[in-house]
Every structure is written in structure tokens, then in C-alpha cells.
Design a protein around this motif. Structure first.
Motif, PDB file in Angstrom:
ATOM      1  N   GLN A 115       0.817  -1.199   0.000  1.00 14.87           N
ATOM      2  CA  GLN A 115       0.000   0.000   0.000  1.00 14.87           C
ATOM      3  C   GLN A 115       0.861   1.264   0.000  1.00 14.87           C
ATOM      4  O   GLN A 115       0.568   2.233  -0.704  1.00 14.87           O
ATOM      5  CB  GLN A 115      -0.929  -0.008   1.213  1.00 14.87           C
ATOM      6  N   VAL A 116       1.927   1.241   0.784  1.00 23.02           N
ATOM      7  CA  VAL A 116       2.832   2.391   0.812  1.00 23.02           C
ATOM      8  C   VAL A 116       3.447   2.605  -0.563  1.00 23.02           C
ATOM      9  O   VAL A 116       3.520   3.742  -1.071  1.00 23.02           O
ATOM     10  CB  VAL A 116       3.937   2.182   1.873  1.00 23.02           C
ATOM     11  N   ALA A 117       3.895   1.520  -1.181  1.00 27.66           N
ATOM     12  CA  ALA A 117       4.514   1.627  -2.506  1.00 27.66           C
ATOM     13  C   ALA A 117       3.521   2.139  -3.539  1.00 27.66           C
ATOM     14  O   ALA A 117       3.876   2.931  -4.430  1.00 27.66           O
ATOM     15  CB  ALA A 117       5.081   0.272  -2.925  1.00 27.66           C
ATOM     16  N   ARG A 118       2.262   1.711  -3.457  1.00 28.70           N
ATOM     17  CA  ARG A 118       1.253   2.162  -4.432  1.00 28.70           C
ATOM     18  C   ARG A 118       0.973   3.657  -4.288  1.00 28.70           C
ATOM     19  O   ARG A 118       0.823   4.361  -5.289  1.00 28.70           O
ATOM     20  CB  ARG A 118      -0.036   1.359  -4.251  1.00 28.70           C
ATOM     21  N   VAL A 119       0.914   4.160  -3.058  1.00 27.72           N
ATOM     22  CA  VAL A 119       0.690   5.595  -2.858  1.00 27.72           C
ATOM     23  C   VAL A 119       1.868   6.394  -3.406  1.00 27.72           C
ATOM     24  O   VAL A 119       1.690   7.434  -4.058  1.00 27.72           O
ATOM     25  CB  VAL A 119       0.468   5.896  -1.362  1.00 27.72           C
ATOM     26  N   LYS A 120       3.096   5.921  -3.181  1.00 29.92           N
ATOM     27  CA  LYS A 120       4.268   6.612  -3.716  1.00 29.92           C
ATOM     28  C   LYS A 120       4.267   6.580  -5.244  1.00 29.92           C
ATOM     29  O   LYS A 120       4.658   7.560  -5.893  1.00 29.92           O
ATOM     30  CB  LYS A 120       5.544   5.973  -3.181  1.00 29.92           C
ATOM     31  N   ALA A 121       3.819   5.462  -5.810  1.00 31.81           N
ATOM     32  CA  ALA A 121       3.755   5.367  -7.271  1.00 31.81           C
ATOM     33  C   ALA A 121       2.726   6.350  -7.831  1.00 31.81           C
ATOM     34  O   ALA A 121       2.949   6.970  -8.881  1.00 31.81           O
ATOM     35  CB  ALA A 121       3.410   3.938  -7.678  1.00 31.81           C
ATOM     36  N   ILE A 122       1.596   6.502  -7.145  1.00 27.74           N
ATOM     37  CA  ILE A 122       0.584   7.467  -7.586  1.00 27.74           C
ATOM     38  C   ILE A 122       1.157   8.884  -7.537  1.00 27.74           C
ATOM     39  O   ILE A 122       0.936   9.698  -8.440  1.00 27.74           O
ATOM     40  CB  ILE A 122      -0.674   7.362  -6.712  1.00 27.74           C
ATOM     41  N   SER A 158      -1.357  17.111  -4.176  1.00 30.78           N
ATOM     42  CA  SER A 158      -1.141  17.545  -2.801  1.00 30.78           C
ATOM     43  C   SER A 158      -1.419  16.341  -1.909  1.00 30.78           C
ATOM     44  O   SER A 158      -2.022  15.356  -2.342  1.00 30.78           O
ATOM     45  CB  SER A 158      -2.054  18.708  -2.429  1.00 30.78           C
ATOM     46  N   CYS A 159      -0.999  16.409  -0.672  1.00 33.71           N
ATOM     47  CA  CYS A 159      -1.208  15.269   0.227  1.00 33.71           C
ATOM     48  C   CYS A 159      -2.697  14.971   0.452  1.00 33.71           C
ATOM     49  O   CYS A 159      -3.096  13.802   0.438  1.00 33.71           O
ATOM     50  CB  CYS A 159      -0.481  15.515   1.548  1.00 33.71           C
ATOM     51  N   PRO A 160      -3.552  15.983   0.661  1.00 29.01           N
ATOM     52  CA  PRO A 160      -4.984  15.668   0.777  1.00 29.01           C
ATOM     53  C   PRO A 160      -5.551  15.025  -0.487  1.00 29.01           C
ATOM     54  O   PRO A 160      -6.365  14.095  -0.401  1.00 29.01           O
ATOM     55  CB  PRO A 160      -5.624  17.033   1.058  1.00 29.01           C
ATOM     56  N   GLU A 161      -5.136  15.514  -1.667  1.00 30.58           N
ATOM     57  CA  GLU A 161      -5.631  14.921  -2.913  1.00 30.58           C
ATOM     58  C   GLU A 161      -5.137  13.481  -3.065  1.00 30.58           C
ATOM     59  O   GLU A 161      -5.872  12.600  -3.523  1.00 30.58           O
ATOM     60  CB  GLU A 161      -5.177  15.761  -4.106  1.00 30.58           C
ATOM     61  N   LEU A 162      -3.877  13.231  -2.698  1.00 29.33           N
ATOM     62  CA  LEU A 162      -3.348  11.869  -2.761  1.00 29.33           C
ATOM     63  C   LEU A 162      -4.104  10.943  -1.810  1.00 29.33           C
ATOM     64  O   LEU A 162      -4.404   9.790  -2.155  1.00 29.33           O
ATOM     65  CB  LEU A 162      -1.858  11.875  -2.427  1.00 29.33           C
ATOM     66  N   VAL A 175      -7.974   6.386  -1.410  1.00 31.33           N
ATOM     67  CA  VAL A 175      -9.191   5.749  -0.916  1.00 31.33           C
ATOM     68  C   VAL A 175     -10.131   5.418  -2.073  1.00 31.33           C
ATOM     69  O   VAL A 175     -10.683   4.317  -2.165  1.00 31.33           O
ATOM     70  CB  VAL A 175      -9.886   6.662   0.114  1.00 31.33           C
ATOM     71  N   SER A 176     -10.332   6.390  -2.980  1.00 36.60           N
ATOM     72  CA  SER A 176     -11.254   6.153  -4.100  1.00 36.60           C
ATOM     73  C   SER A 176     -10.722   5.104  -5.067  1.00 36.60           C
ATOM     74  O   SER A 176     -11.507   4.417  -5.726  1.00 36.60           O
ATOM     75  CB  SER A 176     -11.500   7.465  -4.847  1.00 36.60           C
ATOM     76  N   ASP A 177      -9.387   4.953  -5.137  1.00 37.85           N
ATOM     77  CA  ASP A 177      -8.799   3.970  -6.042  1.00 37.85           C
ATOM     78  C   ASP A 177      -8.704   2.589  -5.410  1.00 37.85           C
ATOM     79  O   ASP A 177      -8.225   1.648  -6.039  1.00 37.85           O
ATOM     80  CB  ASP A 177      -7.400   4.443  -6.458  1.00 37.85           C
ATOM     81  N   GLY A 178      -9.138   2.460  -4.161  1.00 35.37           N
ATOM     82  CA  GLY A 178      -9.138   1.163  -3.506  1.00 35.37           C
ATOM     83  C   GLY A 178      -7.798   0.741  -2.931  1.00 35.37           C
ATOM     84  O   GLY A 178      -7.630  -0.432  -2.582  1.00 35.37           O
ATOM     85  N   VAL A 179      -6.871   1.661  -2.802  1.00 38.29           N
ATOM     86  CA  VAL A 179      -5.578   1.300  -2.217  1.00 38.29           C
ATOM     87  C   VAL A 179      -5.741   0.963  -0.748  1.00 38.29           C
ATOM     88  O   VAL A 179      -5.132   0.028  -0.223  1.00 38.29           O
ATOM     89  CB  VAL A 179      -4.561   2.447  -2.405  1.00 38.29           C
ATOM     90  N   SER A 231      -4.876   9.344   6.216  1.00 39.93           N
ATOM     91  CA  SER A 231      -4.816  10.777   6.468  1.00 39.93           C
ATOM     92  C   SER A 231      -3.733  11.430   5.615  1.00 39.93           C
ATOM     93  O   SER A 231      -2.746  10.783   5.244  1.00 39.93           O
ATOM     94  CB  SER A 231      -4.520  11.045   7.954  1.00 39.93           C
ATOM     95  N   PRO A 232      -3.900  12.710   5.284  1.00 49.01           N
ATOM     96  CA  PRO A 232      -2.842  13.424   4.548  1.00 49.01           C
ATOM     97  C   PRO A 232      -1.512  13.440   5.291  1.00 49.01           C
ATOM     98  O   PRO A 232      -0.455  13.424   4.657  1.00 49.01           O
ATOM     99  CB  PRO A 232      -3.420  14.838   4.408  1.00 49.01           C
ATOM    100  N   THR A 233      -1.546  13.448   6.629  1.00 53.28           N
ATOM    101  CA  THR A 233      -0.301  13.427   7.396  1.00 53.28           C
ATOM    102  C   THR A 233       0.469  12.143   7.161  1.00 53.28           C
ATOM    103  O   THR A 233       1.702  12.149   7.030  1.00 53.28           O
ATOM    104  CB  THR A 233      -0.609  13.590   8.899  1.00 53.28           C
ATOM    105  N   THR A 234      -0.241  11.024   7.099  1.00 51.53           N
ATOM    106  CA  THR A 234       0.416   9.738   6.827  1.00 51.53           C
ATOM    107  C   THR A 234       1.025   9.736   5.434  1.00 51.53           C
ATOM    108  O   THR A 234       2.143   9.264   5.235  1.00 51.53           O
ATOM    109  CB  THR A 234      -0.591   8.596   6.967  1.00 51.53           C
ATOM    110  N   VAL A 235       0.306  10.285   4.456  1.00 49.00           N
ATOM    111  CA  VAL A 235       0.832  10.362   3.093  1.00 49.00           C
ATOM    112  C   VAL A 235       2.104  11.203   3.061  1.00 49.00           C
ATOM    113  O   VAL A 235       3.103  10.832   2.439  1.00 49.00           O
ATOM    114  CB  VAL A 235      -0.222  10.936   2.137  1.00 49.00           C
TER     115      VAL A 235
END
Length: 385
Positions: free
Chosen positions: A92-99, A115-119, A124-128, A133-137
Motif C-alpha cells: 500500500q505504501v509503494a502504491r501511494v508513492k507510485a501514484i 497535494s497530500c490531501p488529494e493523494l 481511498v477512491s482507487d481502492g488502495v 490521512s494526509p499526514t500519513t501520506v
């Protein structure tokens, strides 16, 4: 006390434990543990130490045993804890970084940058993941210094003679021409125009700075016209010659050349090299011929296209912008002209040549690095800068 429970301290260990106790920034739990070890080394029992330090006997027994197992201050630290089980998997972490490393338009979003909120919303909408939270991103992205909200502009090198022209300019800065050193009667001039310096008369007087207060400049202003500032900079003597004109063009630039070339030491110089960019006032071979006809001892050298950063006069213009023009608050255009002239005089009294460190060796390294990043399938493609 049985010999197995006895603690023997060396002189250095005892000094280190006492230093921990005396130090004002030592954590209180470390102070208690150090006192337990010192008391145990003095022969006190667990019960006596517990009463003395107001702790449990189990606590005394634990830290006495830790020290005996591994003598040293490091044994008094907390053991590593497993912590809370991770909520997100490495995938999941790798997928968010790839996005984050993919333009938003490829995800079908009407965004220019992530932006972090958009990511977080897209993950969430992409099913990752179910929620994030944006802070985690932001924390995940900071691990690899990924900042998709930032961007840098760049251009392709379109000048086919980029390397030759740039090397010629850099050689002049190093006082070399055609592989031969310049003579004592040779001079190098860097020239250009700073266009459209406006006279903005603020609708409210500018307020001077004060204690814990920055200068305040009113946002609204009346336009008082604009002027073009033409300047020529002697690279090795750190002398500026400037003039203000209503506009730029061939004739205003010719007047700047005349202003410089009619005064000494340039009038009687053997050669005066004029470094200019590719602006319309001094572009191409016609400008070279026009300068040579006007002053036979003048030689024009052009910077490559889109390489005005090689022209040292741009450094002076940046100084003018910071120290003279900004913040722009002039009652009339004549005030702009007067301040530019006064600053020029002030600058010439104290100026020193710019320390120019970019050499032809650095240019070769830059072009080689650009070549390594340029696809090799099409040799006709220009290099990127």
C-alpha cells in the motif's frame, strides 16, 4: 549478599553513572537506574535500595540483573519494543508513492499537481486502502523526498552552436580569446536591457519598518509610466555604464555603445569584447557588423539562445531589482531615473568583480549529463537544459 548478585564497578563506570545523576538533562528514569546500580555496588540489598529510592523490589532486581548481564550505561536504556502492528502494508505504501510519481491527468483528475490531501482522497477512491490521512501520506513521501506539489521548469537546447558560443563567453571571462590570453589593453563588456521599470505611486504612503514590524507597502497604486534601463558592465573592472531610454531597440543600444566606447580606456583599447544575448536590439550577424562599423575595435560575442544566465550583466540587474526597484514606490518616472543613476554611482565606488566559477570544464560536464538523460533513438532531437 551472595557473590552472584554483587556488582563490581570500575572507576570509569562509577564516574559515568555519577555524571548521569548530576546532569540536568538526564531523564529521571535513567537517574533512578543509575542510583540503583551505584547502591548495589556499595553492597546494599534489594529491599534497602527499594526503600531508599521509593521503588519496588522488582524494579531494583530488574536493573541490577540488566547491569550484571551487560555492564555499561547502555544496559540502562529501554529495550526495543515491537510497537503497534502496522496498519498499512508495504504494498500500500509503494502504491501511494507510485501514484504521487504519476501526473494526476493520467488518473483522470483535473489537477496540475498532487497535494497530500488529494493523494489521500485518491488512494481511498482507487481502492488502495479504506482510509488514510494526509499526514500519513506526507510522512511516506518524505521517506524518499518525493514532493509532487513542487516543480521546476526546463527548456531544450535549441541552439546548434550552444557549446561553441558558451565556451567563447566563458573563455572571455577567463581572459582568453581563440586560445590566446587577452592583453592588458583588452576589455570585456557584458551588456543588456532591463525593460519596463514602472513608476508605481502607491495610493498610501509606505510605512517604515519598526520593532517586530516589517515595512508596509500599500497594494493599490497609480501608474506613472515605464522606462527601459540599458547597462554595460566591465567584467574584470567591475564598472557599470547605464542609461535610461523610453524603449529598447537598435538605436537605444547603439547609444549605450557610444556612451561606453567614447570614454577611456575603451576608446583607445586594442579590443573591446561585447557579450550580449539574442535580444532584438543586438541579434545575429547584422548586429556584429553594425558594431564593428560603428567602432572597429569592438567585437560582439553572443551567448547561446536561452542562455542569458551566462551574461554577467544579469547579476547586476538582479542587484538593481532587489536594492533599487523593489518595493516599487515612486511618485513619478523621473524619480526612477534619478535613483538608478545614483545607485550606479554608489555601486561603482564599492563594486568588485563577480566571482564567476562556471568554467568550460563545468560546461562539458553539464552537456555530458544532459546527453546521458536524452534518448538516443533520435539523434536529431536537441539536448535538454
Amino acid at each position: 549478599m551472595p557473590p552472584a548478585d554483587r556488582i563490581n564497578l570500575t572507576g570509569s563506570q562509577r564516574r559515568e553513572l555519577k555524571r548521569l545523576i548530576r546532569a540536568g538533562r538526564t531523564e529521571q528514569r535513567m537517574v533512578i537506574r543509575a542510583k540503583i546500580v551505584l547502591a548495589a555496588a556499595d553492597g546494599h540489598s534489594n529491599a534497602a535500595i527499594a526503600r531508599l529510592l521509593a521503588v519496588g523490589e522488582d524494579t531494583v532486581r530488574k536493573w541490577r540483573g540488566r547491569w550484571r548481564a551487560a555492564p555499561g550505561v547502555a544496559s540502562l536504556g529501554d529495550a526495543k519494543r515491537s510497537g503497534r502492528p502496522p496498519k498499512f502494508t508495504a504494498v500500500q505504501v509503494a502504491r501511494v508513492k507510485a501514484i504521487a510519481c504519476t501526473p494526476p491527468r493520467e488518473a483522470g483528475l483535473p489537477l496540475a499537481r498532487w497535494s497530500c490531501p488529494e493523494l489521500a482522497r485518491h488512494a481511498v477512491s482507487d481502492g488502495v486502502c479504506a482510509s488514510i490521512s494526509p499526514t500519513t501520506v506526507r510522512r511516506w513521501l518524505s521517506e524518499d523526498a518525493i514532493k509532487p506539489w513542487q516543480y521546476r521548469s526546463w527548456i531544450f537546447i535549441t541552439d546548434p552552436d550552444f557549446e561553441a558560443k558558451a565556451s567563447q563567453v566563458l573563455d572571455l571571462y577567463a581572459r582568453t580569446w581563440d586560445g590566446k590570453p587577452l592583453g592588458p589593453n583588452d576589455y570585456v563588456i557584458s551588456a543588456d536591457e532591463k525593460t519596463s521599470i514602472q513608476a508605481r505611486c502607491r495610493c498610501h504612503p509606505t510605512l517604515a519598518p519598526g520593532a517586530a514590524r516589517a515595512m508596509r507597502v500599500n497594494h493599490d497604486y497609480d501608474r506613472g509610466g515605464a522606462v527601459a534601463y540599458l547597462a554595460a558592465y566591465d567584467v574584470h573592472r567591475a564598472r557599470v555604464f547605464g542609461r535610461c531610454e523610453d524603449t529598447t531597440g537598435i538605436e537605444p543600444f547603439s547609444r549605450l555603445v557610444e556612451q561606453v566606447m567614447t570614454c577611456e580606456p575603451y576608446a583607445s583599447a586594442e579590443r573591446v569584447f561585447w557579450i550580449v544575448d539574442n535580444g532584438s536590439s543586438h541579434r545575429g550577424q547584422k548586429a556584429v557588423d553594425r558594431l564593428a562599423a560603428q567602432h572597429p575595435n569592438a567585437i560582439m560575442a553572443h551567448t547561446p539562445v536561452h542562455a542569458s544566465w551566462l551574461n554577467q550583466i544579469e547579476i547586476y540587474f538582479s542587484i538593481v531589482q532587489r536594492k533599487v526597484v523593489s518595493p516599487n514606490d515612486f511618485t513619478e518616472l523621473d524619480e526612477v531615473i534619478y535613483r538608478l543613476a545614483r545607485f550606479e554611482e554608489r555601486y561603482n565606488h564599492t563594486a568588485r568583480p563577480f566571482i564567476w566559477k562556471f568554467t568550460t570544464i563545468d560546461l562539458d560536464d553539464l552537456l555530458n549529463r544532459l546527453d546521458n538523460h536524452t534518448p538516443k533513438h533520435d539523434p536529431a532531437q536537441p539536448r535538454a537544459a
